[in-house]
Design an enzyme around this catalytic site. Sequence first.
Site, PDB file in Angstrom:
ATOM      1  N   SER A 145       1.159  -0.811  -0.108  1.00 26.22           N
ATOM      2  CA  SER A 145      -0.015   0.062   0.075  1.00 26.22           C
ATOM      3  C   SER A 145       0.818   1.530   0.278  1.00 26.22           C
ATOM      4  O   SER A 145       2.168   1.133   0.430  1.00 26.22           O
ATOM      5  CB  SER A 145      -0.858   0.077   0.900  1.00 26.22           C
ATOM      6  N   TYR A 160      -1.943  -0.292  10.662  1.00 29.34           N
ATOM      7  CA  TYR A 160      -2.221  -0.575   9.058  1.00 29.34           C
ATOM      8  C   TYR A 160      -0.819   0.107   7.892  1.00 29.34           C
ATOM      9  O   TYR A 160       0.103  -0.117   7.664  1.00 29.34           O
ATOM     10  CB  TYR A 160      -2.832   0.345   8.523  1.00 29.34           C
TER      11      TYR A 160
END
Length: 254
Positions: A145, A160
Amino acid sequence: MRNLLDLSGKAAVVTGAAGGIGAELSQALAGQGADVALLDISLDKLDAIREQIEAQGRRALPLQCDVTCGNDITSAVASILESFGRIDILVNNAGVASAGSVEELAEAEWDRVMDTNVKSIYLMSKAVIPAMKERQQGRIINLASICGVNGSKLAALHAYNASKGAVVNLTRGMGATLAPFGITVNAIGPSLFPTGMTRALYQDHFLEQYNTLCPMGRPGNPDELNGAVLYFASDASSYTTGQTLYVDGGWTAV
């Protein structure tokens, strides 16, 4: 000229296959000729994807699997090898996100994110690498990501961030040491794409902020990750390993 993206005769495994990105990537692989094992914790959600893949003339194998559980993975990989006889491509797509700073996150939530986003890659890769080594070829593709290399500008996503940063560097490490066995390991780093996990972010205020910060001025469309996964899954990337390709509308360029 030979089609470098051709995956005819290949067998692929996609984790988190019932989600928006997982379903899209599974169909993209099948569209280039691969048979696809569809792994997800929700077996009933895989029926529609199985039907779409079979409509393309390819085989689909839906399997219920918790990718944070070693026993589930061992059983799933055995079923795949029995059905397909080989595993050429592993797409470690399963993932979760969680909002919150380190001060706010409960320990159990931190563990959930790290287990799903990082431990699952370790467990899945550990299970399929022996079969790939035996044939001296394989493609492992991890979903990273932009949050793995950038701090989250619009919200605290600390677990995250940590998990996807780990994916980026795990990809580098695996790519370097598995290269002598004909196995490449690469990652795809999306920005904002429409999925069940990101649906709540598609609100006017958040989307307006995102579009302002993103050079292309919009989120990604579901099929805009297909080119990256096909590149890394195919002979087109035969001399590429340990890399992360950011499909992000220019987000990491500024």
